[in-house]
Design a protein around this motif. Structure first.
Motif, PDB file in Angstrom:
ATOM      1  N   GLN A  10     -61.282 -49.514 -76.720  1.00 20.64           N
ATOM      2  CA  GLN A  10     -60.778 -49.556 -78.091  1.00 20.64           C
ATOM      3  C   GLN A  10     -61.934 -49.565 -79.102  1.00 20.64           C
ATOM      4  OE1 GLN A  10     -58.286 -53.000 -78.140  1.00 20.64           O
ATOM      5  NE2 GLN A  10     -56.478 -51.887 -77.379  1.00 20.64           N
ATOM      6  N   GLU A  11     -62.991 -50.283 -78.789  1.00 21.59           N
ATOM      7  CA  GLU A  11     -64.162 -50.309 -79.674  1.00 21.59           C
ATOM      8  C   GLU A  11     -64.813 -48.922 -79.750  1.00 21.59           C
ATOM      9  OE1 GLU A  11     -66.895 -51.489 -82.352  1.00 21.59           O
ATOM     10  OE2 GLU A  11     -65.129 -52.601 -81.692  1.00 21.59           O
ATOM     11  N   GLN A  12     -64.852 -48.244 -78.633  1.00 14.71           N
ATOM     12  CA  GLN A  12     -65.414 -46.891 -78.602  1.00 14.71           C
ATOM     13  C   GLN A  12     -64.561 -45.941 -79.451  1.00 14.71           C
ATOM     14  OE1 GLN A  12     -65.471 -45.190 -74.686  1.00 14.71           O
ATOM     15  NE2 GLN A  12     -67.148 -43.798 -75.193  1.00 14.71           N
ATOM     16  N   VAL A  13     -63.255 -46.069 -79.357  1.00 16.17           N
ATOM     17  CA  VAL A  13     -62.358 -45.232 -80.158  1.00 16.17           C
ATOM     18  C   VAL A  13     -62.538 -45.537 -81.639  1.00 16.17           C
ATOM     19  CG1 VAL A  13     -59.926 -44.811 -80.707  1.00 16.17           C
ATOM     20  CG2 VAL A  13     -60.671 -44.870 -78.326  1.00 16.17           C
ATOM     21  N   ARG A  14     -62.701 -46.810 -81.997  1.00 17.01           N
ATOM     22  CA  ARG A  14     -62.932 -47.186 -83.405  1.00 17.01           C
ATOM     23  C   ARG A  14     -64.234 -46.595 -83.931  1.00 17.01           C
ATOM     24  NH1 ARG A  14     -62.634 -52.917 -82.705  1.00 17.01           N
ATOM     25  NH2 ARG A  14     -60.867 -52.847 -81.313  1.00 17.01           N
ATOM     26  N   ARG A  15     -65.278 -46.654 -83.116  1.00 18.50           N
ATOM     27  CA  ARG A  15     -66.561 -46.074 -83.525  1.00 18.50           C
ATOM     28  C   ARG A  15     -66.453 -44.564 -83.714  1.00 18.50           C
ATOM     29  NH1 ARG A  15     -70.294 -48.775 -79.193  1.00 18.50           N
ATOM     30  NH2 ARG A  15     -70.101 -50.914 -79.852  1.00 18.50           N
ATOM     31  N   GLN A  16     -65.722 -43.939 -82.801  1.00 21.01           N
ATOM     32  CA  GLN A  16     -65.542 -42.481 -82.889  1.00 21.01           C
ATOM     33  C   GLN A  16     -64.791 -42.116 -84.173  1.00 21.01           C
ATOM     34  OE1 GLN A  16     -66.914 -40.483 -80.665  1.00 21.01           O
ATOM     35  NE2 GLN A  16     -66.166 -38.605 -81.585  1.00 21.01           N
ATOM     36  N   ARG A  17     -63.741 -42.848 -84.489  1.00 21.25           N
ATOM     37  CA  ARG A  17     -62.987 -42.584 -85.716  1.00 21.25           C
ATOM     38  C   ARG A  17     -63.851 -42.799 -86.951  1.00 21.25           C
ATOM     39  NH1 ARG A  17     -57.447 -45.640 -84.087  1.00 21.25           N
ATOM     40  NH2 ARG A  17     -56.627 -44.006 -82.744  1.00 21.25           N
ATOM     41  N   ARG A  18     -64.638 -43.863 -86.931  1.00 24.86           N
ATOM     42  CA  ARG A  18     -65.524 -44.145 -88.055  1.00 24.86           C
ATOM     43  C   ARG A  18     -66.550 -43.018 -88.221  1.00 24.86           C
ATOM     44  NH1 ARG A  18     -68.447 -48.831 -86.653  1.00 24.86           N
ATOM     45  NH2 ARG A  18     -66.434 -49.877 -86.636  1.00 24.86           N
ATOM     46  N   ALA A  19     -67.087 -42.535 -87.111  1.00 28.37           N
ATOM     47  CA  ALA A  19     -68.052 -41.435 -87.179  1.00 28.37           C
ATOM     48  C   ALA A  19     -67.410 -40.181 -87.759  1.00 28.37           C
ATOM     49  CB  ALA A  19     -68.614 -41.152 -85.786  1.00 28.37           C
ATOM     50  N   TYR A  20     -66.175 -39.873 -87.332  1.00 29.55           N
ATOM     51  CA  TYR A  20     -65.484 -38.697 -87.867  1.00 29.55           C
ATOM     52  C   TYR A  20     -65.193 -38.856 -89.358  1.00 29.55           C
ATOM     53  CZ  TYR A  20     -64.751 -36.183 -83.506  1.00 29.55           C
ATOM     54  OH  TYR A  20     -64.935 -35.477 -82.366  1.00 29.55           O
ATOM     55  N   LEU A  22     -66.894 -40.726 -91.553  1.00 34.53           N
ATOM     56  CA  LEU A  22     -68.159 -40.597 -92.272  1.00 34.53           C
ATOM     57  C   LEU A  22     -68.619 -39.143 -92.321  1.00 34.53           C
ATOM     58  CD1 LEU A  22     -70.149 -43.718 -91.028  1.00 34.53           C
ATOM     59  CD2 LEU A  22     -69.287 -43.271 -93.334  1.00 34.53           C
ATOM     60  N   LEU A  23     -68.455 -38.426 -91.231  1.00 32.32           N
ATOM     61  CA  LEU A  23     -68.827 -37.011 -91.221  1.00 32.32           C
ATOM     62  C   LEU A  23     -67.953 -36.210 -92.162  1.00 32.32           C
ATOM     63  CD1 LEU A  23     -70.631 -34.793 -90.119  1.00 32.32           C
ATOM     64  CD2 LEU A  23     -69.007 -34.516 -88.245  1.00 32.32           C
ATOM     65  N   ALA A  24     -66.668 -36.512 -92.213  1.00 28.56           N
ATOM     66  CA  ALA A  24     -65.770 -35.800 -93.134  1.00 28.56           C
ATOM     67  C   ALA A  24     -66.174 -36.050 -94.584  1.00 28.56           C
ATOM     68  CB  ALA A  24     -64.325 -36.235 -92.901  1.00 28.56           C
ATOM     69  N   LEU A  25     -66.482 -37.300 -94.906  1.00 25.79           N
ATOM     70  CA  LEU A  25     -66.921 -37.628 -96.264  1.00 25.79           C
ATOM     71  C   LEU A  25     -68.250 -36.951 -96.581  1.00 25.79           C
ATOM     72  CD1 LEU A  25     -66.538 -39.268 -98.872  1.00 25.79           C
ATOM     73  CD2 LEU A  25     -67.821 -41.104 -97.740  1.00 25.79           C
ATOM     74  N   GLY A  26     -69.200 -37.043 -95.668  1.00 29.19           N
ATOM     75  CA  GLY A  26     -70.503 -36.402 -95.871  1.00 29.19           C
ATOM     76  C   GLY A  26     -70.389 -34.891 -95.983  1.00 29.19           C
ATOM     77  N   SER A  27     -69.511 -34.299 -95.178  1.00 28.59           N
ATOM     78  CA  SER A  27     -69.314 -32.849 -95.238  1.00 28.59           C
ATOM     79  C   SER A  27     -68.738 -32.427 -96.579  1.00 28.59           C
ATOM     80  CB  SER A  27     -68.375 -32.397 -94.117  1.00 28.59           C
ATOM     81  OG  SER A  27     -68.950 -32.632 -92.863  1.00 28.59           O
ATOM     82  N   ALA A  28     -67.771 -33.185 -97.065  1.00 32.18           N
ATOM     83  CA  ALA A  28     -67.177 -32.854 -98.364  1.00 32.18           C
ATOM     84  C   ALA A  28     -68.208 -32.952 -99.478  1.00 32.18           C
ATOM     85  CB  ALA A  28     -65.989 -33.769 -98.645  1.00 32.18           C
ATOM     86  N   VAL A  29     -69.013 -34.008 -99.466  1.00 32.54           N
ATOM     87  CA  VAL A  29     -70.056 -34.169-100.485  1.00 32.54           C
ATOM     88  C   VAL A  29     -71.082 -33.050-100.374  1.00 32.54           C
ATOM     89  CG1 VAL A  29     -71.970 -35.668-101.212  1.00 32.54           C
ATOM     90  CG2 VAL A  29     -69.730 -36.649-100.705  1.00 32.54           C
ATOM     91  N   LEU A 103     -72.260 -28.183 -87.609  1.00 34.04           N
ATOM     92  CA  LEU A 103     -73.153 -28.699 -86.574  1.00 34.04           C
ATOM     93  C   LEU A 103     -72.845 -30.170 -86.283  1.00 34.04           C
ATOM     94  CD1 LEU A 103     -75.571 -27.936 -84.807  1.00 34.04           C
ATOM     95  CD2 LEU A 103     -77.039 -28.748 -86.648  1.00 34.04           C
ATOM     96  N   GLY A 104     -72.567 -30.950 -87.317  1.00 36.13           N
ATOM     97  CA  GLY A 104     -72.207 -32.355 -87.128  1.00 36.13           C
ATOM     98  C   GLY A 104     -70.904 -32.511 -86.356  1.00 36.13           C
ATOM     99  N   TRP A 105     -69.899 -31.716 -86.716  1.00 36.19           N
ATOM    100  CA  TRP A 105     -68.617 -31.782 -86.001  1.00 36.19           C
ATOM    101  C   TRP A 105     -68.801 -31.384 -84.537  1.00 36.19           C
ATOM    102  CZ3 TRP A 105     -64.655 -34.286 -87.832  1.00 36.19           C
ATOM    103  CH2 TRP A 105     -64.493 -34.427 -89.206  1.00 36.19           C
TER     104      TRP A 105
END
Length: 117
Positions: A10-20, A22-29, A103-105
């Motif tokens: 569950q912690e791994q899934v939470r980290r993965q979601r958080r990474a996605y 953050l990447l979505a926000l960074g990609s949009a910016v 590349l990040g995705w």
């Protein structure tokens, strides 16, 4: 599956979601920032391309004044150079905007697949 393993998963899934996220926000910016810079640089760049194109046309008409076919071929060459430069600028702006987020995705996807195999 034990409780510890389930908690770790569950912690791994939470980290993965958080990474996605953050990447979505960074990609949009990133994409908005590149689009603003590209739109800001587009008019001056096309003015340079236009000036070179019209100067080349004038040169063709002056250089080959008596030969209509050569004038047309020379102008066609400048037209090709103009279109290539302008379209190259447009395509490179598109690639600069999309390559880092893609590349990040891709990196997150590969990491996810390696962790789940």
């Amino acid at each position: 599956m034990t409780a510890a393993a389930n908690s770790r998963k569950q912690e791994q899934v939470r980290r993965q979601r958080r990474a996605y996220r953050l990447l979505a926000l960074g990609s949009a910016v990133w994409i908005v920032g590149v689009a603003i810079v590209w739109l800001y640089t587009w008019p001056p760049t096309t003015q340079v391309y236009d000036a070179a194109y019209y100067a080349g046309q004038r040169d063709c008409r002056a250089r080959y004044a008596g030969n209509y076919e050569r004038v047309e071929r020379c102008i066609a060459l400048f037209n090709l150079q103009y279109l290539r430069s302008r379209n190259g600028h447009a395509i490179s702006g598109f690639l600069v905007a999309l390559f880092p987020p893609l590349l990040g995705w891709f990196a997150l996807h590969i990491r996810y697949k390696l962790n789940n195999s």
